[in-house]
Enzyme design. Structure first.
Site, PDB file in Angstrom:
ATOM      1  N   ASP A  73      -2.998 -11.249   1.465  1.00 33.86           N
ATOM      2  CA  ASP A  73      -3.470  -9.994   1.936  1.00 33.86           C
ATOM      3  C   ASP A  73      -2.558  -9.191   2.732  1.00 33.86           C
ATOM      4  O   ASP A  73      -2.524  -7.886   2.593  1.00 33.86           O
ATOM      5  CB  ASP A  73      -4.906 -10.158   2.984  1.00 33.86           C
ATOM      6  CG  ASP A  73      -5.601  -9.131   3.220  1.00 33.86           C
ATOM      7  OD1 ASP A  73      -5.742  -8.208   2.036  1.00 33.86           O
ATOM      8  OD2 ASP A  73      -5.893  -8.868   4.390  1.00 33.86           O
ATOM      9  N   LYS A 132      -6.808  -6.926  10.286  1.00 34.19           N
ATOM     10  CA  LYS A 132      -6.436  -5.441  10.056  1.00 34.19           C
ATOM     11  C   LYS A 132      -5.978  -4.486  11.187  1.00 34.19           C
ATOM     12  O   LYS A 132      -5.038  -3.866  10.809  1.00 34.19           O
ATOM     13  CB  LYS A 132      -7.825  -4.965   9.428  1.00 34.19           C
ATOM     14  CG  LYS A 132      -8.099  -5.625   8.008  1.00 34.19           C
ATOM     15  CD  LYS A 132      -7.413  -5.576   6.852  1.00 34.19           C
ATOM     16  CE  LYS A 132      -7.819  -6.511   5.806  1.00 34.19           C
ATOM     17  NZ  LYS A 132      -7.034  -6.295   4.709  1.00 34.19           N
ATOM     18  N   ARG A 180     -18.069 -13.796   2.540  1.00 35.50           N
ATOM     19  CA  ARG A 180     -16.407 -14.157   2.567  1.00 35.50           C
ATOM     20  C   ARG A 180     -16.379 -15.730   2.846  1.00 35.50           C
ATOM     21  O   ARG A 180     -17.319 -16.403   3.135  1.00 35.50           O
ATOM     22  CB  ARG A 180     -16.018 -13.502   3.850  1.00 35.50           C
ATOM     23  CG  ARG A 180     -15.904 -11.925   3.814  1.00 35.50           C
ATOM     24  CD  ARG A 180     -14.884 -11.560   2.969  1.00 35.50           C
ATOM     25  NE  ARG A 180     -14.836 -10.101   2.526  1.00 35.50           N
ATOM     26  CZ  ARG A 180     -13.763  -9.579   2.640  1.00 35.50           C
ATOM     27  NH1 ARG A 180     -12.445 -10.112   2.593  1.00 35.50           N
ATOM     28  NH2 ARG A 180     -13.564  -8.188   2.392  1.00 35.50           N
ATOM     29  N   HIS A 218      -0.215  -3.889   3.033  1.00 39.15           N
ATOM     30  CA  HIS A 218      -1.508  -4.623   2.647  1.00 39.15           C
ATOM     31  C   HIS A 218      -1.179  -5.302   1.221  1.00 39.15           C
ATOM     32  O   HIS A 218      -1.670  -4.799   0.199  1.00 39.15           O
ATOM     33  CB  HIS A 218      -2.651  -3.453   2.254  1.00 39.15           C
ATOM     34  CG  HIS A 218      -3.932  -4.279   2.162  1.00 39.15           C
ATOM     35  ND1 HIS A 218      -5.089  -3.294   1.821  1.00 39.15           N
ATOM     36  CD2 HIS A 218      -4.686  -5.142   2.311  1.00 39.15           C
ATOM     37  CE1 HIS A 218      -6.176  -4.176   1.537  1.00 39.15           C
ATOM     38  NE2 HIS A 218      -5.839  -5.540   2.130  1.00 39.15           N
ATOM     39  N   TYR A 273     -18.584  -8.351  12.192  1.00 40.86           N
ATOM     40  CA  TYR A 273     -18.149  -8.570  11.162  1.00 40.86           C
ATOM     41  C   TYR A 273     -16.500  -8.803  10.921  1.00 40.86           C
ATOM     42  O   TYR A 273     -15.968  -8.013  11.851  1.00 40.86           O
ATOM     43  CB  TYR A 273     -18.471  -7.650  10.123  1.00 40.86           C
ATOM     44  CG  TYR A 273     -17.496  -7.783   8.943  1.00 40.86           C
ATOM     45  CD1 TYR A 273     -17.945  -8.583   7.948  1.00 40.86           C
ATOM     46  CD2 TYR A 273     -16.445  -6.875   8.473  1.00 40.86           C
ATOM     47  CE1 TYR A 273     -16.962  -8.969   6.646  1.00 40.86           C
ATOM     48  CE2 TYR A 273     -15.642  -6.982   7.357  1.00 40.86           C
ATOM     49  CZ  TYR A 273     -16.141  -8.097   6.493  1.00 40.86           C
ATOM     50  OH  TYR A 273     -15.209  -8.109   5.339  1.00 40.86           O
ATOM     51  N   ARG A 286     -16.151  -3.590   6.753  1.00 39.49           N
ATOM     52  CA  ARG A 286     -15.562  -2.901   7.560  1.00 39.49           C
ATOM     53  C   ARG A 286     -15.882  -1.548   7.501  1.00 39.49           C
ATOM     54  O   ARG A 286     -16.637  -1.105   6.807  1.00 39.49           O
ATOM     55  CB  ARG A 286     -14.031  -2.786   7.211  1.00 39.49           C
ATOM     56  CG  ARG A 286     -12.990  -3.783   7.231  1.00 39.49           C
ATOM     57  CD  ARG A 286     -11.607  -3.604   6.884  1.00 39.49           C
ATOM     58  NE  ARG A 286     -11.677  -3.526   5.568  1.00 39.49           N
ATOM     59  CZ  ARG A 286     -11.464  -2.270   4.922  1.00 39.49           C
ATOM     60  NH1 ARG A 286     -11.304  -1.239   5.454  1.00 39.49           N
ATOM     61  NH2 ARG A 286     -11.392  -2.150   3.661  1.00 39.49           N
ATOM     62  N   SER A 327      -8.775  -3.346  -1.178  1.00 37.90           N
ATOM     63  CA  SER A 327      -9.847  -4.389  -0.825  1.00 37.90           C
ATOM     64  C   SER A 327     -10.656  -4.765  -1.794  1.00 37.90           C
ATOM     65  O   SER A 327     -11.126  -4.023  -2.519  1.00 37.90           O
ATOM     66  CB  SER A 327     -10.589  -3.962   0.391  1.00 37.90           C
ATOM     67  OG  SER A 327      -9.664  -3.547   1.520  1.00 37.90           O
ATOM     68  N   ALA A 328     -10.977  -6.192  -2.084  1.00 39.44           N
ATOM     69  CA  ALA A 328     -11.624  -6.712  -3.157  1.00 39.44           C
ATOM     70  C   ALA A 328     -11.286  -6.414  -4.479  1.00 39.44           C
ATOM     71  O   ALA A 328     -12.229  -5.977  -5.365  1.00 39.44           O
ATOM     72  CB  ALA A 328     -13.244  -6.324  -2.674  1.00 39.44           C
ATOM     73  N   CYS A 329     -10.010  -6.154  -4.617  1.00 35.15           N
ATOM     74  CA  CYS A 329      -9.616  -5.678  -6.262  1.00 35.15           C
ATOM     75  C   CYS A 329      -8.673  -6.982  -6.959  1.00 35.15           C
ATOM     76  O   CYS A 329      -7.967  -6.932  -7.767  1.00 35.15           O
ATOM     77  CB  CYS A 329      -8.578  -4.763  -6.298  1.00 35.15           C
ATOM     78  SG  CYS A 329      -9.693  -3.108  -6.026  1.00 35.15           S
ATOM     79  N   LYS A 342      -6.629  -9.415  -5.047  1.00 39.36           N
ATOM     80  CA  LYS A 342      -5.209  -9.839  -4.535  1.00 39.36           C
ATOM     81  C   LYS A 342      -5.278 -11.594  -4.337  1.00 39.36           C
ATOM     82  O   LYS A 342      -4.322 -11.984  -4.558  1.00 39.36           O
ATOM     83  CB  LYS A 342      -4.999  -9.214  -2.968  1.00 39.36           C
ATOM     84  CG  LYS A 342      -4.452  -7.948  -3.222  1.00 39.36           C
ATOM     85  CD  LYS A 342      -3.587  -7.563  -1.840  1.00 39.36           C
ATOM     86  CE  LYS A 342      -4.501  -7.391  -0.637  1.00 39.36           C
ATOM     87  NZ  LYS A 342      -5.689  -6.621  -0.847  1.00 39.36           N
TER      88      LYS A 342
END
Ligand code: OXD
Ligand code: MN
Length: 598
Positions: A282, A211, A381, A231, A202, A74, A253-255, A257
């Protein structure tokens, strides 16, 4: 060009005519969601090289796609909220005047689809026809986008028939154009229910249901209509007596979830009959139910998860979800057996392989500390169907959603934040969410590993002023007679050597159980300057190797000086947000500072 359109809705037809006149596609194809049409598109994408068909015995229905090398995440600096008044977008968002923006982008869209097909994707966020659902139409020149939207949302002509003649849908226009990063724009016109995206391929920039719609536009609509777009993952913990309690959790993001949403309970719990069910990984849309509780639905229909680090130990459910009907993006192509690989999948990198850039890749040259040697991009991804997830909740398709007992905020913090703490009220919980911070990841372009304030994990996704968003949170608290309790967790605390203190993954269930016990009034807690902290003995560590009561004590410690410097960071951040930060949050901040200095 719109002969034989599957709708007579003039708001839809006029808009498509206008966009087609601008982009000049050679033809227009309506996406009906049928397997026959989808298969034809897959074949076309494989014929042009846009996708690679993987080994259909090992990975049935799976494909690989590579984005342009300059287009892998993003782009927050190219993302705009175009409200008529700048102050309504606020200081945290980029703003452009809507008319100026349209003029600028119109030049870029002009003839951008010449010799190409414009695909019309009617889609629903949520169950078609349910009161929670909202509809969108995305116009795109990319088959990859079509195929991803078919997984991530509910696509088909039933959306058009349910919409009928109504103008109430989100208009999304996407063109790959030149993939020129200097002219890449992800633009939202919340006052006009419109999204424009250009020069990217992307996912986070081009799957407009995700998003752009389900968070940025939906958060704007939620404020107007008294609901919330967040989120957040949604999961259910089933107790041995068959009862299930649901929680939502917001992490940047990317933690983790997706990992938390699909966790497998440690043996200690599974033996007793506890189970975890995933409702979403998400995004949550939250509304006040007739029973006075907060109810959540996942408006998506699939998972757009980060591949690196996903493996049999960290997230077996996600791994199994990706074994069929999945589109992989920017991972390693194992050309010997025509499968895929990524860092952290297993210890057997392929001997003969192509990296995410499309170049031959020699795993022997891989250096863990040098991301440029990775075979898979750190933000590579998988796009996978929710219905292929082994632990998908039976409530996933329930249009009512699920009742939420707890909201959990969390960030990636090496220090400061303890393993878990509970806020003291809805207002204090909203404050806890507003001061969230996390070390940045590869999900967005920019430096990785720097601490940034990310309120409610929504910094990149609020479609209006952040101060107004905080006020909306406070207001929602007044509208929910029986609100969820609000907590904060941190799985990422490290010791003096930089090693993680907490094992994480499935063992996070141990913390979830304390949270749910607190919601039921079954666990005690210690009141501290920052909120309620568990007694170390109340976090179950049975069957957990290497974690002692002392470790738990360390995980729950509060370093007052670190917190006081955080308070300074929050003051600066609130100032940056501007004068719409509610006074209640300033009162919470000074009360926190007062307690920390007592
Ligand atoms: C995502 C993100 O892809 O948050 O979910 O970036
Ligand atoms: Mn996300």
């Amino acid at each position: 060009m719109l002969k034989n359109a599957p709708t007579e809705n003039k708001y839809v037809l006029d808009w498509i005519e206008e966009m087609a006149a601008l982009c000049s596609p050679e033809s227009i194809v309506w996406i009906d969601g049928s397997e026959a049409q989808t298969e034809q598109l897959r074949a076309e994408a494989c014929a042009t090289g846009e996708m690679i068909k993987l080994d259909q015995e090992k990975l049935p229905g799976c494909y690989l796609h590579r984005t342009a090398v300059n287009d892998v995440a993003r782009v927050e600096d190219r993302t705009f909220i175009c409200t008529s008044k700048k102050e309504d977008a606020g200081n945290i968002n980029n703003w452009m005047d809507p008319e100026e923006c349209k003029q600028r982008l119109t030049k870029l869209y002009r003839n951008s689809m010449r010799d190409k097909t414009m695909y019309v994707i009617p889609y629903s966020m949520g169950i078609v026809g349910s009161p929670f659902a909202k509809y969108g139409i995305e116009l795109t020149d990319s088959i990859y986008v079509v195929l991803n939207m078919l997984i991530m949302t509910r696509v088909g002509f039933d959306v058009l028939s349910t919409l009928g003649g109504s103008p109430d849908y989100i208009k999304g226009l996407h063109a790959r154009a030149e993939l020129d990063e200097k002219n890449r724009y992800i633009v939202h016109f919340p006052e006009e229910n419109t999204i424009w995206s250009i020069n990217s391929g992307y996912g986070g920039n081009v799957l407009l249901g995700k998003k752009c719609f389900a968070l940025r536009i939906a958060s704007y609509l939620g404020r107007k209509e008294n609901w919330m777009a967040e989120h957040m993952l949604i999961l259910g913990v089933e107790y041995p007596n068959g009862e299930t309690k649901y929680v939502c959790a917001a992490f940047p993001s990317a933690c983790g979830k997706t990992n938390l949403a699909m966790l497998i309970p440690p043996e200690y719990y599974s033996k007793k009959g506890y189970k975890v069910h995933c409702v979403g990984d998400d995004i949550a849309w939250l509304r006040v139910g007739e029973d006075g509780r907060l109810w959540a639905v996942n408006p998506e229909n699939g998972f757009f998860g980060v591949a690196p680090g996903t493996n049999e130990k960290t997230n077996p459910n996600a791994l199994h979800t990706t074994l069929k009907d999945t589109i992989f993006t920017n991972v390693v192509h194992n050309t010997k057996d025509n499968t895929v690989w990524w860092e952290g999948l297993d210890k057997n990198p392929p001997e003969v392989a192509i990296d995410w850039r499309g170049n031959p890749w020699d795993h022997r040259k891989y250096d863990k500390n040098d991301k440029s040697t990775c075979g898979a991009h750190p933000n590579s991804r998988f796009t996978a169907k929710a219905t292929n997830c082994p632990c998908l909740s039976s409530e996933f398709s329930n249009p009512r959603g699920v009742p939420i007992s707890a909201i959990i905020f969390g960030g990636r913090r090496a220090k400061t934040a303890p393993l878990v703490y509970q806020s003291t009220s809805w207002q204090n919980g909203a404050f806890v969410g507003s001061i969230m911070a996390s070390e940045t990841t590869a999900a967005a372009t920019g430096e990785v590993g720097v601490v940034r304030r990310d309120p409610m994990a929504m910094r990149p996704f609020v479609g209006y002023d952040m101060g107004d968003y905080f006020a909306h949170w406070l207001n929602m608290g007044k509208l929910i007679p029986n609100p969820p309790k609000i907590f904060h967790v941190n799985w990422f605390r490290t010791d003096d050597n930089g090693s993680f203190l907490w094992p994480g993954f499935g063992d996070n269930m141990r913390v979830l159980m304390w949270i749910l016990d607190r919601c039921e009034g079954k666990a005690d807690a210690r009141e501290t300057a920052i909120g309620f902290i568990p007694y170390a003995t109340d976090i179950c560590i049975e069957g957990l190797d290497g974690v002692t009561l002392d470790t738990v004590e360390e995980l729950l410690e509060i370093d007052r000086s670190a917190w006081l410097s955080d308070v300074e960071g929050v003051k600066a951040f609130y100032k940056q947000i501007g004068d719409r930060v509610p006074s209640e949050l300033y009162s919470e901040l000074s009360a926190l500072e007062g307690r920390l200095t007592k």
